[in-house]
Design a protein around this motif. Sequence first.
Motif, PDB file in Angstrom:
ATOM      1  N   ARG A  49      32.813  35.119  44.021  1.00  0.00           N
ATOM      2  CA  ARG A  49      31.978  36.251  43.627  1.00  0.00           C
ATOM      3  C   ARG A  49      32.699  37.119  42.611  1.00  0.00           C
ATOM      4  O   ARG A  49      33.303  38.142  42.948  1.00  0.00           O
ATOM      5  CB  ARG A  49      31.619  37.098  44.848  1.00  0.00           C
ATOM      6  N   PRO A  50      32.660  36.724  41.332  1.00  0.00           N
ATOM      7  CA  PRO A  50      33.294  37.566  40.308  1.00  0.00           C
ATOM      8  C   PRO A  50      32.521  38.871  40.156  1.00  0.00           C
ATOM      9  O   PRO A  50      31.311  38.916  40.343  1.00  0.00           O
ATOM     10  CB  PRO A  50      33.208  36.714  39.041  1.00  0.00           C
ATOM     11  N   THR A  51      33.250  39.918  39.826  1.00  0.00           N
ATOM     12  CA  THR A  51      32.620  41.215  39.554  1.00  0.00           C
ATOM     13  C   THR A  51      32.567  41.408  38.037  1.00  0.00           C
ATOM     14  O   THR A  51      33.064  40.566  37.277  1.00  0.00           O
ATOM     15  CB  THR A  51      33.429  42.368  40.186  1.00  0.00           C
ATOM     16  N   ASP A  52      32.016  42.514  37.616  1.00  0.00           N
ATOM     17  CA  ASP A  52      31.983  42.839  36.186  1.00  0.00           C
ATOM     18  C   ASP A  52      33.320  43.371  35.694  1.00  0.00           C
ATOM     19  O   ASP A  52      33.533  43.500  34.492  1.00  0.00           O
ATOM     20  CB  ASP A  52      30.894  43.871  35.894  1.00  0.00           C
ATOM     21  N   LEU A  53      34.218  43.704  36.612  1.00  0.00           N
ATOM     22  CA  LEU A  53      35.529  44.240  36.272  1.00  0.00           C
ATOM     23  C   LEU A  53      36.454  43.114  35.806  1.00  0.00           C
ATOM     24  O   LEU A  53      36.544  42.074  36.460  1.00  0.00           O
ATOM     25  CB  LEU A  53      36.134  44.937  37.502  1.00  0.00           C
ATOM     26  N   THR A  54      37.114  43.300  34.676  1.00  0.00           N
ATOM     27  CA  THR A  54      38.069  42.304  34.180  1.00  0.00           C
ATOM     28  C   THR A  54      39.482  42.700  34.597  1.00  0.00           C
ATOM     29  O   THR A  54      39.738  43.859  34.939  1.00  0.00           O
ATOM     30  CB  THR A  54      38.025  42.193  32.646  1.00  0.00           C
ATOM     31  N   LEU A  55      40.398  41.741  34.516  1.00  0.00           N
ATOM     32  CA  LEU A  55      41.799  42.056  34.796  1.00  0.00           C
ATOM     33  C   LEU A  55      42.313  43.115  33.832  1.00  0.00           C
ATOM     34  O   LEU A  55      43.047  44.020  34.229  1.00  0.00           O
ATOM     35  CB  LEU A  55      42.664  40.799  34.721  1.00  0.00           C
ATOM     36  N   GLY A  56      41.914  43.028  32.554  1.00  0.00           N
ATOM     37  CA  GLY A  56      42.336  44.029  31.576  1.00  0.00           C
ATOM     38  C   GLY A  56      41.918  45.437  31.984  1.00  0.00           C
ATOM     39  O   GLY A  56      42.705  46.378  31.928  1.00  0.00           O
ATOM     40  N   SER A  57      40.666  45.588  32.441  1.00  0.00           N
ATOM     41  CA  SER A  57      40.170  46.894  32.881  1.00  0.00           C
ATOM     42  C   SER A  57      40.882  47.357  34.147  1.00  0.00           C
ATOM     43  O   SER A  57      41.213  48.542  34.284  1.00  0.00           O
ATOM     44  CB  SER A  57      38.667  46.828  33.154  1.00  0.00           C
ATOM     45  N   LEU A  58      41.113  46.438  35.067  1.00  0.00           N
ATOM     46  CA  LEU A  58      41.824  46.790  36.295  1.00  0.00           C
ATOM     47  C   LEU A  58      43.226  47.293  35.984  1.00  0.00           C
ATOM     48  O   LEU A  58      43.666  48.311  36.516  1.00  0.00           O
ATOM     49  CB  LEU A  58      41.898  45.582  37.237  1.00  0.00           C
ATOM     50  N   GLU A  60      44.282  48.662  33.263  1.00  0.00           N
ATOM     51  CA  GLU A  60      44.192  50.001  32.663  1.00  0.00           C
ATOM     52  C   GLU A  60      44.052  51.063  33.744  1.00  0.00           C
ATOM     53  O   GLU A  60      44.675  52.117  33.672  1.00  0.00           O
ATOM     54  CB  GLU A  60      42.997  50.078  31.714  1.00  0.00           C
ATOM     55  N   ARG A  61      43.235  50.787  34.754  1.00  0.00           N
ATOM     56  CA  ARG A  61      42.995  51.740  35.843  1.00  0.00           C
ATOM     57  C   ARG A  61      44.264  52.055  36.634  1.00  0.00           C
ATOM     58  O   ARG A  61      44.391  53.132  37.192  1.00  0.00           O
ATOM     59  CB  ARG A  61      41.943  51.205  36.809  1.00  0.00           C
ATOM     60  N   ILE A  62      45.169  51.081  36.710  1.00  0.00           N
ATOM     61  CA  ILE A  62      46.394  51.303  37.492  1.00  0.00           C
ATOM     62  C   ILE A  62      47.601  51.540  36.584  1.00  0.00           C
ATOM     63  O   ILE A  62      48.745  51.394  37.002  1.00  0.00           O
ATOM     64  CB  ILE A  62      46.651  50.146  38.487  1.00  0.00           C
TER      65      ILE A  62
END
Length: 190
Positions: A49-58, A60-62
Motif C-alpha cells: 500500500r504505497p502512499t502519496d508521500l515519497t522518500l524525498g518528502s519524508l 525533508e520532513r525529518i
Amino acid sequence: MSETAEQPFDLSNQFLIAMPSMGESGFAGTVIYVCEHTARGALGLVINRPTDLTLGSLFERIDLNLEIAPIKDSPVFFGGPVQTDRGFVLHAPTGDYNSSIQVGGLTLTTSRDVLQAVAAGDGPERMLVTLGYAGWEAGQLESEMGENAWLTVSADARIIFDVPPAERYPAALRLLGIDPIMLASETGHA
C-alpha cells in the motif's frame, strides 16, 4: 509455561495474505510481512500500500537531505494503522543500527540512524519504508487465523523489493499456487 507451549506456531518471516472477507477491517487486498510473532502478540508491515508521500518528502520532513535520485521518488508505504506517525524500515541486513531486529534474512529498523545512513549514501540498498504497522495483541492473530481471515506463506524478499506494489498481492498468492481470481468475497448459493 514456556513461550513455545503457549504459541504453537511462529508466523515471523511469513506473508499474511488477506482473504476477501477482511474488507470491513480495511485490510482487504493486503499482504503483510510478519516481523515478530510471540506469545505476547504480533507486529507486521503492509508491503503493498504505497502512499502519496515519497522518500524525498519524508526526508525533508525529518530534516535530512536525500539527493539519491533513484530512491528519492520511491513511495513511503502505509505499514498499518498503529503508530502511523512512526517510521519503520524493512531492509537487507546491512549496517549496525540502534534499534533493529533480525527476521529471517531481513532486518527491521525503527531508529533514525538507518535514514541518516541512507541520506549519506551508506544505507541499505534494498529497503521498504513504512509509516505505521499492523499489530495484534496476544491471541488476536491466532483467532483471526482460526476464522480463515488470512492465508500464510513463507515470505519471499523478491516480492517485497522487486515486484511492483500493485502486483505483490497476486504474487504472494501465487506462492501458494492460488490464482487471485479463485478467491471470492462471498460464497455462492445453489
